[in-house]
Design a protein around this motif. Structure first.
Motif: not given
Length: 729
Positions: A481-482, A485, A498, A520
């Motif tokens: 996710a990170v 993003a 995020c 996200f």
């Protein structure tokens, strides 16, 4: 006057709250009422928008005896107790001719212990009380919680606003095993936890959580009032929550804490063996790899024998020491019992348990043991003692209730040992096939282990651009996710939030307020986001959320199914993924006029043999792999979308009056970049003399253990963890 029918009562309730009749809600209420009358267990799948809370609460109020309602999340408990039940009671009281009652019941640690506030119980974390209360954030929290504890009428932790962390709360609370009991405690008649239990005993409906339900079912004593019906909402979470309650763990620090508590009662001679075993445990765990332990290594087994016997000897000494206060003996006995029982359980090497070693950044090596299955536990306790209604938006996997029924211990329909149960899918008021599209990007390569690849990232960027934002992107890992993003912020002209950048509640609020914003995140967002309207018109799932191959419990459960001749992958891994996919896809349509796309960037959902099973577990959206058709649909939805629904502003709590700040203390030393004052040094000396673990001291002084050890040495102090490095685990 004859008792009203469940449909009449439901109609009165729906009218009173300003709702409209929903066929699925009526079917569910009739089925729940029938189950309560017949004693036959019931599994009900009720899609979003059904109004399932009213559908089981109305029959519960009509039942006559106590009904326990257990949920997985605090949010749903609050909704039921603060919103649903008060309005429902007002609506049905005139029809029933009486006013039904309800109560919420929590674990003992959620209530203030009057005896501990009065000094009758030892402080678990004395580091929190080292400094004058206003000098640190922790100290201020401790002062505030103790002042509140003197004034509260309920002692309920949730009524302390703003809340405090676990270390501060531990100064005024005890666990169930540490409690003296109402008969022995000098505050027994005023005990907040006992008063809550007494209130629950007289209630028509008692609302609690899955953990309390599990403790009541599989623990040594009863924690819930007498009841003959249980409604389990969010039932897709039940197996994981019960597994968590039935999981035990051992760490060197946990053993040292037990020894420290006992030492305050019986002195050093009574705990010498246990303290020695704590150091031996750290040494035994140090060379072991992370992961499942198929058998106990000899060295570890020998240490566990020492731990078990040392804890038993210390517990015997504590029981004989009559000069100590009851509170100190109770706390010590509880900690020692935990060490003894966990060591004994690990030594048993039961075929029904799974043991493994984990390594955590702050806690180091953690030895855990969990049940291989919880179905047997639930079958012989929960389902034997009460009629149970299990409900959720996701209970049918691959078009059948059998998988979930087996997991919770009911057995599949028609199996020899299966309990009597019925499954019912009452559907949803939404027209999923017209409101949403399930798009599988089958042209993408299979996802790898290194996070989202470039082609999938390109696909995600195109989807976000076509939707004009409005996207919730769900990833199987926080790292994914990170990374996504960060990369997409450079490629698309859209605000991207995020998970982890703020509280989840605030991120969701900001996401819902702006149509262009994307959010996200990872697992907790798969089930925790409710954003109806045009702010959410695209849900992206990066991959099928199978459990990790090295997950010790999941892999052991899968292997056990294989050994019995079943299909472990389908029964465990695919079932786990199906539940999460159904929950994640369910974020898209939350009301009758919602429209949009669920996009899965994992071709296996369309191409693999198990793909149909997974798709059949999701809401019945229109299915396609036509990329251009989906991008076109997203553009049209974006162009015609109304403004997002208004979002309530972030609540602002009144700030206390400003105080004149105290003058800064003078530094006396800077060691490895950490500044020390005279008061810091005085507190450090006290902590070392009290033999507090290095980890606790480092937390108290807000520094690393390396900085702490350097200051201890520069002051000429001696700490046993520094002098005996084998204890550092």
């Amino acid at each position: 006057m004859p008792a009203p029918s469940v449909t009449d009562l439901l109609a009165s309730a729906v009218e009173a709250v300003g709702g409209a009749e929903r066929p699925g809600q009526v079917r569910m209420a009739e089925a729940v009422h029938g189950a309560m009358s017949s004693g036959e267990h019931l599994l009900v799948q009720a899609g979003t928008g059904t109004g399932k809370s009213l559908a089981y609460l109305v029959p519960a109020l009509l039942h006559g005896d106590t009904v326990v309602v257990a949920t997985a999340t605090i949010a749903l408990q609050g909704q039921i107790v603060d919103r649903d039940l008060p309005r429902l009671v007002d609506a049905v009281a005139p029809v029933l001719g009486r006013r039904p009652t309800f109560a919420m019941l929590k674990g003992r640690r959620n209530y203030v212990c009057r005896n501990k506030v009065a000094g009758g119980m030892p402080v678990d974390d004395e580091d929190a009380l080292f400094a004058p209360a206003p000098s640190t954030p922790l100290g201020r929290d401790v002062l505030r919680v103790r002042e509140w504890a003197e004034q509260t009428r309920t002692g309920d932790r949730d009524e302390l606003v703003p809340g405090v962390g676990e270390r501060a709360w531990s100064q005024v609370s005890v666990s169930a095993s540490e409690c003296l009991g109402a008969q022995r405690c000098p505050f027994g008649e005023e005990c907040f936890a006992e008063l809550a239990r007494a209130e629950a005993a007289d209630a028509d409906v008692v609302v609690t959580n899955h953990a309390m339900l599990a403790i009541d079912a599989i623990g040594d004593g009863s924690v819930l009032p007498e009841h003959d019906v249980v409604v389990v909402d969010e039932a897709h979470e039940l197996v994981d929550r019960v597994t968590g309650v039935a999981t035990d763990e051992l760490t060197p620090a946990l053993v040292e804490r037990a020894a420290s508590r006992a030492r305050k009662v019986v002195g050093a001679d009574g705990t010498e063996a246990l303290e020695s075993a704590a150091g031996a445990l750290a040494a035994a765990l140090d060379p072991l790899p992370e992961g499942r332990l198929p058998g106990l290594p000899d060295a570890l087994g020998q240490v566990l024998v020492l731990l078990r016997d040392g804890a038993r000897a210390a517990q015997s000494a504590v029981a004989k020491e009559k000069r100590a206060e009851d509170g100190a003996r109770s706390v010590a006995s509880s900690a020692l019992q935990e060490v003894h029982d966990t060591a004994e359980r690990l030594l048993g090497e039961s075929a029904y348990d799974v043991a493994w070693l984990a390594r955590e950044p702050r806690r180091g090596a953690v030895l855990r043991v969990a049940p291989l299955h919880v179905g047997g536990l639930l079958r012989s306790t929960l389902f034997e003692d009460a009629t149970v209604v299990l409900t959720s938006a996701t209970l049918e996997l691959g078009g059948s209730f059998d998988l979930v029924a087996r997991q919770v211990g009911l057995g599949a329909q028609g199996e020899g040992e299966a309990a009597r149960w019925q499954g019912l899918d009452v559907g949803s008021p939404f027209d999923y096939a017209r409101q949403g599209i399930l798009y599988v990007a089958r042209h993408l390569p299979p996802p790898g282990r290194g996070g989202i690849d470039d082609r999938a990232l390109d696909e995600l960027a195109d989807l976000l651009a076509a939707a004009g934002g409005r996207a919730l992107a769900l990833f199987s890992s926080m790292r994914g996710a990170v990374a996504a993003a960060e990369l997409l912020r450079e490629r698309v002209d859209l605000p991207i939030l995020c998970q982890g950048e703020d509280s989840t509640a605030e991120l969701v609020r900001r996401f819902a307020a702006d149509a262009r914003t994307c959010l996200f995140g990872t697992l907790s967002l798969w089930q925790g986001v409710d954003v109806p309207g045009s702010a959410l018109q695209l849900v992206v799932i990066d991959r099928i959320p199978f459990p990790r191959p090295d997950d010790p419990v999941m892999s052991a459960r899968s292997a056990a199914v294989d050994e019995r001749g079943g299909n472990g992958f389908m029964s465990v891994s695919a079932a786990h993924a199906a539940l999460l996919l159904a929950q994640g896809a369910g974020r898209l349509v939350r009301q009758g006029d919602d429209r949009g796309v669920v996009a899965v960037l994992d071709a296996r959902l369309a191409t693999a043999r198990y793909g149909r099973f997974l798709r059949d577990s999701m809401p019945p959206f229109w299915f396609t792999s036509d990329r251009e058709a989906v991008l076109g649909a997203l553009r049209r939805i974006d162009a015609s979308a109304p403004p997002p629904r208004p979002v309530a502003p972030r609540p602002v709590r009144a700030r206390p009056a400003a105080k004149v700040p105290a003058p800064p203390a003078e530094r006396v030393a800077v060691v490895l970049g950490k500044a020390w004052t005279e008061s810091d040094d005085a507190l450090l000396r006290s902590g070392v003399e009290a033999e507090r673990p290095l980890g606790q001291l480092a937390l108290r002084h807000e520094c690393s253990e390396e900085q702490l050890v350097a200051r201890i040495e520069s002051l000429g102090l001696r700490h046993r963890e520094v002098d005996e490095p084998t204890l550092l685990g």
